[in-house]
Motif scaffolding. Structure first.
Motif, mmCIF file in Angstrom:
data_model
loop_
_atom_site.group_PDB
_atom_site.id
_atom_site.type_symbol
_atom_site.label_atom_id
_atom_site.label_comp_id
_atom_site.label_asym_id
_atom_site.label_seq_id
_atom_site.Cartn_x
_atom_site.Cartn_y
_atom_site.Cartn_z
ATOM 1 N N LEU A 286 0.802 -1.224 0.000
ATOM 2 C CA LEU A 286 0.000 0.000 0.000
ATOM 3 C C LEU A 286 0.835 1.274 0.000
ATOM 4 C CD1 LEU A 286 -2.809 -0.959 2.573
ATOM 5 C CD2 LEU A 286 -2.949 -0.943 0.074
ATOM 6 N N LEU A 287 2.003 1.249 0.643
ATOM 7 C CA LEU A 287 2.780 2.470 0.833
ATOM 8 C C LEU A 287 4.179 2.306 0.241
ATOM 9 C CD1 LEU A 287 1.677 3.083 4.515
ATOM 10 C CD2 LEU A 287 0.875 4.337 2.507
ATOM 11 N N PRO A 288 4.710 3.387 -0.351
ATOM 12 C CA PRO A 288 5.983 3.251 -1.077
ATOM 13 C C PRO A 288 7.222 3.275 -0.194
ATOM 14 C CG PRO A 288 5.101 5.465 -1.332
ATOM 15 C CD PRO A 288 4.071 4.692 -0.588
ATOM 16 N N THR A 289 7.222 4.038 0.898
ATOM 17 C CA THR A 289 8.449 4.206 1.696
ATOM 18 C C THR A 289 8.295 3.574 3.071
ATOM 19 O OG1 THR A 289 7.789 6.328 2.690
ATOM 20 C CG2 THR A 289 8.869 6.394 0.534
ATOM 21 N N ALA A 290 9.437 3.190 3.640
ATOM 22 C CA ALA A 290 9.437 2.570 4.969
ATOM 23 C C ALA A 290 8.975 3.543 6.043
ATOM 24 C CB ALA A 290 10.840 2.051 5.288
ATOM 25 N N GLN A 291 9.344 4.821 5.884
ATOM 26 C CA GLN A 291 8.936 5.815 6.885
ATOM 27 C C GLN A 291 7.411 5.931 6.954
ATOM 28 O OE1 GLN A 291 9.999 9.939 6.129
ATOM 29 N NE2 GLN A 291 10.527 10.201 8.282
#
Length: 555
Positions: free
Chosen positions: A267-272
């Motif tokens: 769902l989300l591109p970055t680890a942060q």
């Protein structure tokens, strides 16, 4: 080594920034925040929103927990309503983590610059404290940038890369480390932001980061429990209930962390983003799942942690240590305890007359023992006030601090005088079976009646600070002095008439009216700080017209 030192310094700056924001907001808006919380606990949506809003301002759900726990301890709100507030407070902390995850590098120098200007221009003023909050917010964003800059060289190190790969994916270890970091830093927000940043830079694998986030949430609840260990049982129930909710939520989500990890990566591109949004989703799910069980848990806590018997009168009841971070609230707590000290003094004062009339030796001894209560409360209030930072007080708060100190000193000295008066009555009247003449007893009753009324007026002046009442109280000092002279002369006239009862009790009678005048002087002293602050007192009470002849006398 230098890069590691820079990273540690950046982490310390992040923790310090959150502390500055929390302290600054509580000092400026602490009383308003407590009012908002206390008036929003009727229904669960309002309670949850209030907890969320207050936590977003103070940057710490732990601080919100301590504020609400003090409400529960005083019986102002129920444990169930307070638990709902804490569910909202956890969401508030998670929302702030999301906000700080955005690129705010442009905001950091602006906040620090404007904050320093406001703080330097008025250190103790409201604008100066708002500037302190701005500095704290700027330091948080600056610290996040420094963490990113410090971790990049470390990630490129082969040694660090080998260590990261060897980290075991053990949920218990991750929970322990996350909780420990949150307790040590006293800020789960800082731990979540640090974890998100390290995950974004590749220093911490995402599965490990999710476990650390759960641990940080546990540590947040545990920090509140540790902070209230010395509080009363009612106050400790809320942090304990919040910790129970956190443990249950972690137990429910821990087995599903691998699936959550996979879902977040899709769902989300970055680890942060994955870390901060997982933290938010975890706390939102916890709130929705447990809000209906707040009443059940509250009743269980009341059974598990029953309220003990009422402590003795020497135990302070209003000196809330959790309020020390908010000077205005701490001063209110000290004022309430000072009035309780004054109530004990009033009980001693009112008891003098029945002891004299009925030669009640047992009651005299009970009243004398009450001086220990007055002394104990005075010591507790004095020590409590010394824990309030004088540098954090505004000019008005500094005056109130002085008024409370002056009031408690006067009450303590009045208690000492009453104790000696009662001892004299025991030794010179009760044990020798003597009695005052009817005229002498009437004079003592009149002085005692005026003295009791003046004490009530003095308590009102201390509580409200009304100028008119303060002036009335000071006028009573002169009237009481005139009555003392009048009644002393009347007593001497009865001695000349050889009144037997007056002769037997002469020493006690004169000492008694003199001691009552001294008590009245201490009561009237309550008016001095209020009148002095208003500029209503002259530098000296000597009249200039009487000084002139003295100046003309030869030396």
């Amino acid at each position: 080594m230098l890069h590691l030192l820079n990273l540690l310094a950046a982490i310390a700056l992040l923790v310090w920034g959150t502390q500055i924001v929390r302290t600054g907001v509580l000092r400026v808006f602490g009383e308003s925040l407590r009012s908002l919380l206390s008036t929003s606990m009727g229904r669960w949506p309002g309670a949850m929103l209030a907890g969320m809003g207050v936590t977003c301002l103070v940057q710490s759900s732990t601080a919100t927990s301590l504020i609400v726990a003090s409400f529960v301890g005083k019986g102002l709100v129920s444990t169930a309503s307070a638990l709902v507030v804490m569910l909202g407070a956890d969401i508030g902390t998670s929302l702030m983590a999301v906000v700080y995850s955005f690129d705010l590098s442009w905001l950091s120098p602006l906040l620090i610059f404007l904050g320093v200007i406001a703080h330097v221009s008025g250190d103790k003023s409201t604008s100066g404290r708002v500037g302190q909050v701005g500095i704290g917010l700027g330091l948080i964003t600056l610290a996040l940038q420094l963490i990113v800059a410090s971790t990049r060289p470390l990630v490129e190190s082969p040694v660090v890369h080998t260590l990261l790969v060897s980290i075991p994916n053990e949920i218990l270890a991750e929970l322990f480390v996350g909780a420990l970091l949150a307790v040590l830093s006293y800020s789960s927000l800082a731990v979540v932001l640090l974890t998100a940043t390290l995950a974004a830079e590749g220093m911490v694998p995402l599965p490990v980061a999710l476990g650390l986030v759960l641990g940080a949430n546990l540590g947040r609840a545990l920090a509140s429990v540790l902070s209230t260990l010395r509080s009363d049982v009612a106050t400790r129930r809320l942090p304990m209930g919040n910790l129970v909710f956190k443990l249950l939520a972690c137990l429910l989500i821990a087995p599903w962390l691998p699936q959550v990890h996979t879902l977040l990566r899709e769902l989300l591109p970055t680890a942060q983003q994955q870390v901060v949004l997982f933290n938010l989703a975890f706390n939102v799910a916890q709130a929705l799942l447990f809000v209906g069980f707040a009443g059940l848990l509250a009743r269980s806590l009341e059974r598990w942690m029953p309220t003990p018997d009422q402590p003795d009168d020497r135990t302070p009841r209003h000196l809330d240590k959790l309020a020390l971070d908010t000077p205005s609230l701490a001063l209110s707590c000290a004022a309430r305890e000072a009035l309780r000290q004054a109530d004990a003094v009033e009980t001693m004062l009112r008891g003098i007359l029945p002891v004299i009339r009925h030669n009640d030796l047992e009651r005299a001894e009970q009243l004398r023992r009450m001086d220990d209560v007055v002394d104990s409360l005075y010591t507790a209030i004095k020590l409590y006030l010394t824990q309030i930072s004088r540098n954090a007080l505004s000019e008005r708060e500094s005056r109130r601090w002085t008024e409370i100190v002056s009031f408690t000193i006067n009450m303590e000295q009045i208690g000492d005088i009453i104790e000696r008066v009662l001892q004299d009555i025991e030794d010179k009247k009760i044990r020798k079976n003597r009695r005052f003449s009817d005229a002498g007893m009437a004079e003592i009753c009149h002085l005692h009646e005026r003295l009791t009324a003046n004490l009530r007026l003095g308590m009102s002046v201390f509580l409200d600070g009304h100028m008119r009442d303060a002036q009335r109280l000071l006028e009573e000092k002169a009237r009481f002095r005139e009555l003392e002279h009048e009644y002393a002369a009347s007593h001497l006239a009865r001695l000349q008439d050889n009144t037997a009862q007056s002769i037997e009790t002469s020493s006690l009678h004169l000492d008694l009216i003199s001691d009552l005048k001294r008590i009245n002087s201490h009561i009237c002293s309550i008016a001095y700080p209020i009148l002095e602050a208003a500029g209503a007192l002259t530098p000296t009470r000597l009249r200039a017209s009487r000084l002139a002849p003295l100046d003309e006398e030869p030396h």
